[in-house]
Design a protein around this motif. Structure first.
Motif, PDB file in Angstrom:
ATOM      1  N   GLY A   1       0.663  -0.788   0.110  1.00 28.50           N
ATOM      2  CA  GLY A   1       0.519   0.216  -0.435  1.00 28.50           C
ATOM      3  C   GLY A   1       0.837   1.338  -0.013  1.00 28.50           C
ATOM      4  O   GLY A   1       0.226   1.869  -0.190  1.00 28.50           O
ATOM      5  N   SER A   2       2.118   1.099  -0.118  1.00 31.95           N
ATOM      6  CA  SER A   2       3.274   2.705   0.481  1.00 31.95           C
ATOM      7  C   SER A   2       3.729   2.225  -1.309  1.00 31.95           C
ATOM      8  O   SER A   2       3.818   0.812  -2.042  1.00 31.95           O
ATOM      9  CB  SER A   2       4.532   2.455   1.384  1.00 31.95           C
ATOM     10  OG  SER A   2       3.438   1.941   2.571  1.00 31.95           O
ATOM     11  N   ALA A   3       4.200   3.213  -1.771  1.00 33.81           N
ATOM     12  CA  ALA A   3       4.517   3.885  -2.693  1.00 33.81           C
ATOM     13  C   ALA A   3       6.244   2.709  -2.874  1.00 33.81           C
ATOM     14  O   ALA A   3       6.678   2.475  -1.853  1.00 33.81           O
ATOM     15  CB  ALA A   3       5.655   5.509  -2.937  1.00 33.81           C
ATOM     16  N   GLY A   4       6.491   2.334  -4.337  1.00 31.12           N
ATOM     17  CA  GLY A   4       7.499   1.526  -3.816  1.00 31.12           C
ATOM     18  C   GLY A   4       7.213   0.091  -4.193  1.00 31.12           C
ATOM     19  O   GLY A   4       7.818  -0.688  -4.698  1.00 31.12           O
ATOM     20  N   ASP A   5       6.013  -0.084  -3.267  1.00 34.07           N
ATOM     21  CA  ASP A   5       5.689  -1.709  -2.939  1.00 34.07           C
ATOM     22  C   ASP A   5       4.965  -2.342  -4.595  1.00 34.07           C
ATOM     23  O   ASP A   5       4.415  -1.692  -5.045  1.00 34.07           O
ATOM     24  CB  ASP A   5       4.603  -1.298  -1.823  1.00 34.07           C
ATOM     25  CG  ASP A   5       5.545  -1.204  -0.344  1.00 34.07           C
ATOM     26  OD1 ASP A   5       6.574  -1.385  -0.451  1.00 34.07           O
ATOM     27  OD2 ASP A   5       4.602  -1.979   0.852  1.00 34.07           O
ATOM     28  N   SER A   6       5.573  -3.640  -4.571  1.00 34.25           N
ATOM     29  CA  SER A   6       4.804  -4.151  -5.569  1.00 34.25           C
ATOM     30  C   SER A   6       3.704  -5.606  -5.165  1.00 34.25           C
ATOM     31  O   SER A   6       4.459  -6.229  -4.017  1.00 34.25           O
ATOM     32  CB  SER A   6       5.982  -4.817  -6.601  1.00 34.25           C
ATOM     33  OG  SER A   6       6.999  -5.709  -5.563  1.00 34.25           O
ATOM     34  N   LEU A   7       3.183  -6.279  -5.880  1.00 30.64           N
ATOM     35  CA  LEU A   7       2.290  -6.966  -5.585  1.00 30.64           C
ATOM     36  C   LEU A   7       1.809  -7.769  -6.582  1.00 30.64           C
ATOM     37  O   LEU A   7       1.404  -7.015  -7.321  1.00 30.64           O
ATOM     38  CB  LEU A   7       0.972  -7.020  -4.439  1.00 30.64           C
ATOM     39  CG  LEU A   7      -0.416  -7.830  -4.194  1.00 30.64           C
ATOM     40  CD1 LEU A   7      -0.459  -7.294  -2.965  1.00 30.64           C
ATOM     41  CD2 LEU A   7      -1.204  -7.280  -5.513  1.00 30.64           C
ATOM     42  N   VAL A   8       1.824  -8.962  -6.416  1.00 23.89           N
ATOM     43  CA  VAL A   8       1.398 -10.275  -7.747  1.00 23.89           C
ATOM     44  C   VAL A   8       0.178 -10.767  -6.975  1.00 23.89           C
ATOM     45  O   VAL A   8       0.290 -11.052  -5.849  1.00 23.89           O
ATOM     46  CB  VAL A   8       2.170 -10.360  -8.561  1.00 23.89           C
ATOM     47  CG1 VAL A   8       0.777 -11.527  -9.260  1.00 23.89           C
ATOM     48  CG2 VAL A   8       3.207 -10.228  -9.349  1.00 23.89           C
TER      49      VAL A   8
END
Lengths: 324, 324
Positions: A132-139
């Protein structure tokens, strides 16, 4: 800005709608009411549009503040401009529909349209515990009738040049394997979706002598993924073999993601997860075969946290985040 | 802003340096001189740093305008802050080196450090014929001794949560296949790099009776990838089988990319491409097995256009684009 966004999630059996107050605290954001409307896809695009418009009317009636944007998750392919371009949808007339423009003209607010799996991924990214923060990534990988997927990088949904990013269900995990509706053979969803698990049960049953294999032979088990996992919890050997097969194929596709996208978190959801944490545990067992040892320890795989409401909250939050 | 950036590319045999005038026209940008310095990796990190500092001094001497930034492409893993975190490098003392900070203190300009394959991808994205605009995406695959890869999305290098994005060479394409230095088995680079092709030649030779197989049996061919492709152009049957095997594995990994990242362009470069367009043609032949039919037509696979200077120009342009 004071106000709210509307999220719409178009599913096979129901259309969900919810209002999202982006200024509320994190927990408050997604505790609102979700309204459900039966989908009636068979009648074509027009009734589906009417339901969407009625849903937006009803959910926004009496709400404080101004509606600032609408987000819609829909089955099928969506291009970077929010137009429906996909043929792989069971709503006649849906392909080519300028849904985004139609809703914008009616409500005079920005409308973001994306594939439902992408909106689900956005919901999990936005409201998940570790992102949920900038820079975080999720698949996000959804194991249902098929396998859907979505990629969120740095707070943005990865759409792809042809709208095909995140089509994890169609990663070929078994060269020359089971034929898929998409035209390829050996796609992940032929093995690890609820449908794929049921097919595995039928194919593998003759090689086993277990309660489940006998039920299948007698025609008393469908079989369904639910039956397979019920049998597994009772120690059935055929069910265990099916589970291992499905887990291995999922781990293979996840290895691919770890070595190409390398997301912070991989979230697994969908109806198959009703079987419990055993799905995640099964995947973990096979990861060392497919994930670079250097990233194995940091690879964060967990169960989706929002369940079937991820799509509608993702759509609402996406519209809010882009426009508020 | 008037001025220039400096690009540094740290390779196994030479360190390249060039100055980049971002305000020049597109063609002018990358027509400048590239200076080369022997690498001397065996002596450790300190001499490599000295060479980099001397290179920056020499390349910037007498240039008009102000140096505004430095970009460095380096082997090994680099985190999102530009620190070296990778162990997989043959420069003693390189791991953990705060290279970015060291250069910033010496030159008082921003320094961007990234993995060399990522800087190469950036160079191909920035100066390639069909990319370089916002929204465009590119994956670059370099077929050399190993297989490197980089992903550029929307003008930004995809680093990944653990710095492992774009590690395409370690996508497992053959479950339980050839053991790889990374600890996995069946990685793409075990089959389709120059090294992998040579291994295939040795393993497959006994099953063929061809000029190349006889040379290998007699010990008069190394074999090397170059010899395999020379034999292929003379119609050798063993060489043809090796080429098909390598192409099929590459197509498999590209299918994975098409279904997950779905880039606008996939660019193939590296020493193996000296064999010519046959490498791209070989890959294309196998794509229908692995790429969704819907994206097959739009999938743009082409040969890298900058050759071995992509890394240094990519590093320079990346520093410029981030800071000018």
């Amino acid at each position: 800005m004071k106000g709210y966004s509307i999220g719409i999630d178009i599913g096979g059996t129901s259309i969900k709608a919810a209002a999202f107050f982006g200024n509320a605290d994190r927990d408050g954001l997604i505790s609102g009411e979700i309204r459900r409307y039966p989908t009636r896809t068979a009648d074509g695009a027009a009734p589906v549009r009417e339901i969407i418009e009625r849903a937006i009317d009803e959910i926004s009636r009496g709400l404080p503040g101004r509606m600032i944007a609408i987000g819609v998750g829909t089955p099928g392919l969506v291009d970077r401009e929010g137009n429906l371009i996909g043929a792989a949808v069971n709503i006649p007339g849906w392909d080519g529909l300028p849904l985004s423009r139609a809703l914008e003209e009616r409500w005079r607010v920005p409308v973001s349209v994306a594939n439902d799996a992408n909106m689900t991924a956005y919901g999990e990214w936005r409201f998940g515990a570790e992102t949920g923060s900038a820079g975080d990534s999720l698949v996000c990988i959804s194991l249902g009738t098929g396998i859907g997927g979505g990629v969120v990088l740095d707070g943005r949904i990865l759409v792809g040049a042809g709208g095909m990013a995140g089509e994890i269900g169609h990663v070929v995990v078994e060269e020359g394997g089971r034929p898929c509706n998409c035209g390829l053979s050996g796609c992940l969803e032929r093995y690890s979706s609820a449908t794929g698990i049921a097919v595995s049960a039928v194919r593998m049953a003759p090689d086993f002598d277990s309660p489940l294999s006998r039920e299948i032979a007698a025609g008393t088990a469908g079989p369904t993924a639910k039956q397979v996992y019920r049998a597994l919890s009772a120690g059935d050997s055929l069910a265990a073999a099916i589970h291992r097969d499905s887990s291995r194929h999922l781990a293979k596709a996840i290895g691919v993601l770890a070595q190409t996208v390398n997301p912070k978190v991989i979230v697994i959801g969908g109806g198959v997860l009703e079987a419990g944490d055993i799905i995640i545990e099964g995947i973990r067992e096979f990861l060392p075969r497919f994930v670079l040892p250097m990233s194995l320890e940091s690879l964060n795989i967990r169960r989706a946290s929002l369940g079937e409401s991820a799509g509608v909250w993702g759509a609402a939050a996406h519209a809010w985040d882009k426009n508020a």
